[in-house]
Design an enzyme around this catalytic site. Structure first.
Site, PDB file in Angstrom:
ATOM      1  N   LYS A 194       0.996  -1.316   0.182  1.00  0.00           N
ATOM      2  CA  LYS A 194      -0.120   0.088   0.099  1.00  0.00           C
ATOM      3  C   LYS A 194       0.885   1.277  -0.005  1.00  0.00           C
ATOM      4  CE  LYS A 194      -3.898   2.320   2.399  1.00  0.00           C
ATOM      5  NZ  LYS A 194      -4.335   2.497   3.304  1.00  0.00           N
ATOM      6  N   ARG A 204     -10.808   9.893   1.698  1.00  0.00           N
ATOM      7  CA  ARG A 204     -10.533  10.781   3.066  1.00  0.00           C
ATOM      8  C   ARG A 204     -11.703  11.729   3.032  1.00  0.00           C
ATOM      9  NH1 ARG A 204      -3.871  11.158   2.861  1.00  0.00           N
ATOM     10  NH2 ARG A 204      -3.573   8.824   2.806  1.00  0.00           N
ATOM     11  N   LYS A 216       1.320  10.035   5.850  1.00  0.00           N
ATOM     12  CA  LYS A 216       1.623   8.606   6.198  1.00  0.00           C
ATOM     13  C   LYS A 216       2.870   7.758   5.537  1.00  0.00           C
ATOM     14  CE  LYS A 216      -3.633   7.919   6.656  1.00  0.00           C
ATOM     15  NZ  LYS A 216      -4.642   7.078   6.477  1.00  0.00           N
ATOM     16  N   GLU A 232       7.589  -7.058   1.751  1.00  0.00           N
ATOM     17  CA  GLU A 232       6.140  -6.927   2.469  1.00  0.00           C
ATOM     18  C   GLU A 232       5.566  -8.153   2.049  1.00  0.00           C
ATOM     19  OE1 GLU A 232       5.142  -5.062   4.625  1.00  0.00           O
ATOM     20  OE2 GLU A 232       5.896  -3.070   4.200  1.00  0.00           O
ATOM     21  N   LYS A 247      -2.172  -1.584  -3.701  1.00  0.00           N
ATOM     22  CA  LYS A 247      -2.975  -0.395  -3.723  1.00  0.00           C
ATOM     23  C   LYS A 247      -2.201   0.965  -3.633  1.00  0.00           C
ATOM     24  CE  LYS A 247      -6.197   1.773  -0.664  1.00  0.00           C
ATOM     25  NZ  LYS A 247      -6.705   1.919   0.708  1.00  0.00           N
ATOM     26  N   TYR A 312     -14.979   0.992  -7.172  1.00  0.00           N
ATOM     27  CA  TYR A 312     -16.043   1.518  -7.103  1.00  0.00           C
ATOM     28  C   TYR A 312     -17.029   1.496  -8.299  1.00  0.00           C
ATOM     29  CZ  TYR A 312     -13.701   3.543  -3.101  1.00  0.00           C
ATOM     30  OH  TYR A 312     -12.734   3.324  -1.899  1.00  0.00           O
TER      31      TYR A 312
HETATM   32  C1  PBG Z   1      -7.290   3.722   5.249  1.00  0.00           C
HETATM   33  C2  PBG Z   1      -7.697   3.449   3.977  1.00  0.00           C
HETATM   34  C3  PBG Z   1      -7.431   4.454   2.746  1.00  0.00           C
HETATM   35  C4  PBG Z   1      -7.994   3.711   1.729  1.00  0.00           C
HETATM   36  C5  PBG Z   1      -8.657   2.459   2.208  1.00  0.00           C
HETATM   37  N1  PBG Z   1      -8.264   2.255   3.646  1.00  0.00           N
HETATM   38  C6  PBG Z   1      -7.113   5.573   2.873  1.00  0.00           C
HETATM   39  C7  PBG Z   1      -5.613   5.902   3.483  1.00  0.00           C
HETATM   40  O1  PBG Z   1      -4.970   5.008   3.542  1.00  0.00           O
HETATM   41  O2  PBG Z   1      -5.581   7.196   3.945  1.00  0.00           O
HETATM   42  C8  PBG Z   1      -8.132   4.293   0.423  1.00  0.00           C
HETATM   43  C9  PBG Z   1      -9.262   3.890  -0.517  1.00  0.00           C
HETATM   44  C10 PBG Z   1      -9.640   4.723  -1.831  1.00  0.00           C
HETATM   45  O3  PBG Z   1      -8.736   5.679  -2.091  1.00  0.00           O
HETATM   46  O4  PBG Z   1     -10.246   4.409  -2.412  1.00  0.00           O
HETATM   47  N2  PBG Z   1      -6.519   3.015   6.257  1.00  0.00           N
END
Ligand code: PBG
Length: 322
Positions: A194, A204, A216, A232, A247, A312
């Site tokens: 991620k 968000r 982050k 990972e 992701k 989505y």
């Molecule tokens: C948070 C989380 C995020 C997403 C899924 N779980 C956002 C982030 O890490 O700030 C993002 C999903 C998306 O953008 O569609 N743990």
């Protein structure tokens, strides 16, 4: 000419016979946003077509998706600001909005597959995925909270736990907690690679979960790196993950391919909120043919090696196949 590749493209029937990759509704997971209340629907402005739903409407949404053959849902809760604290306590409240909704769905649709999100950010007053102390994100202290959160979700009936926090050792910590409490059949789909991505912006907005300070980057991966994704993946597999996820998806097709080529587990990819928003925005302006672009994007993610796509677009894709 010995070879004329165009011969294999000369008709629709031949093209489809030699087509290497197909996307079907079975491959897709639909993320859903949950809010408090009754009969409440609130549109996510940066994600046209996507709304936050109260549990009663979310239940109806699940039902209508299942009629289209779309059976797997990843649910994200939007938590009231006054319930947020430093320890994300609401995330392990057994009677909270999230576990009660999971229970409700599994009671009405036992055959629906429910994936959950494990991370502190929707519940944290700091808006971070881990516990914050003196401006730092603590790793090992966070693991206990994640494990507790996962347990509450498993007790509520979750089929797949999705740790999206990127703390080191979280898959193992969650696996142990699940097993010690008898949830040996609950799966883990780890957000393995991620990245610290700008593509999460609309998500968000949807959950009001942006970090209150900093970013982050000390836990999510650097977009420049791919070898690190292999480390990972190795860890997640050894700690007991059932699926590995990459992701975002579209800018990380090479990472998907690397994981597919090097690991025997099913690979998922998360076609994230920003990727969705871009297609919707350009489509609305008439600058691209939105539906063809959508299908091409999903196809490319599968071609890169993803077995499963969180997107989505899942419902509208399923509708387009009916
Ligand atoms: C948070 C989380 C995020 C997403 C899924 N779980 C956002 C982030 O890490 O700030 C993002 C999903 C998306 O953008 O569609 N743990």
């Amino acid at each position: 000419m010995q070879h004329r590749p165009r011969r294999n493209r000369k008709s629709a029937a031949i093209r489809s016979m030699v087509q290497e990759t197909w996307v079907t509704t079975n491959d897709l997971i639909l993320p859903l946003f949950l809010i408090e209340g009754k009969n409440k629907r609130s549109e996510v402005k940066s994600m046209p077509g996507i709304s936050r739903l109260s549990s009663d409407l979310l239940l109806k949404e699940v039902e209508s998706c299942m009629k289209l053959g779309l059976n797997t849902f990843c649910i994200f809760p939007s938590i009231d600001n006054k319930l947020k604290d430093k320890k994300a306590s609401e995330s392990f409240n057994k009677n909270g909005l999230y576990p009660s909704t999971i229970k409700l769905i599994k009671k009405n649709f036992p055959e629906a597959v429910i994936m959950t999100d494990v991370a502190m950010d929707p519940y944290s007053s700091d808006g971070h995925d881990g516990l914050v102390k003196d401006g730092k994100i603590l790793n090992d202290e966070t693991l206990d909270i994640l494990a507790k959160m996962a347990l509450v979700q498993a007790e509520a009936g979750a089929d797949i736990i999705g740790p999206s926090d990127m703390m080191d050792g979280r898959v193992g910590a969650i696996r142990d907690a699940l097993d010690e409490n008898g949830f040996i059949d609950v799966s883990i789909m780890s957000y393995t690679a991620k990245y610290a991505s700008a593509f999460y912006g609309p998500f968000r907005d949807a959950l009001d979960s942006a970090p209150k300070f900093g970013d982050k980057k000390t836990y999510q991966m650097n977009p420049a790196n791919v070898k690190e994704a292999l480390i990972e993946a190795e860890l997640d597999m050894s700690e007991g993950a059932d699926f590995l996820m990459v992701k975002p998806a579209l800018s990380y097709l090479d990472v998907i391919k690397q994981l597919k080529d090097n690991f025997p587990l099913p690979i998922a990819a998360y076609n994230v909120s920003g990727e969705y928003a871009m297609v919707k925005a350009a489509g609305a302006k008439g600058w691209i043919d939105e539906k063809r672009v959508r299908d091409e994007i999903l196809l490319s993610i599968k071609r890169a090696g993803a077995d499963i796509i969180l997107t989505y677009f899942a419902k509208e894709f399923a509708q387009s196949k009916k």
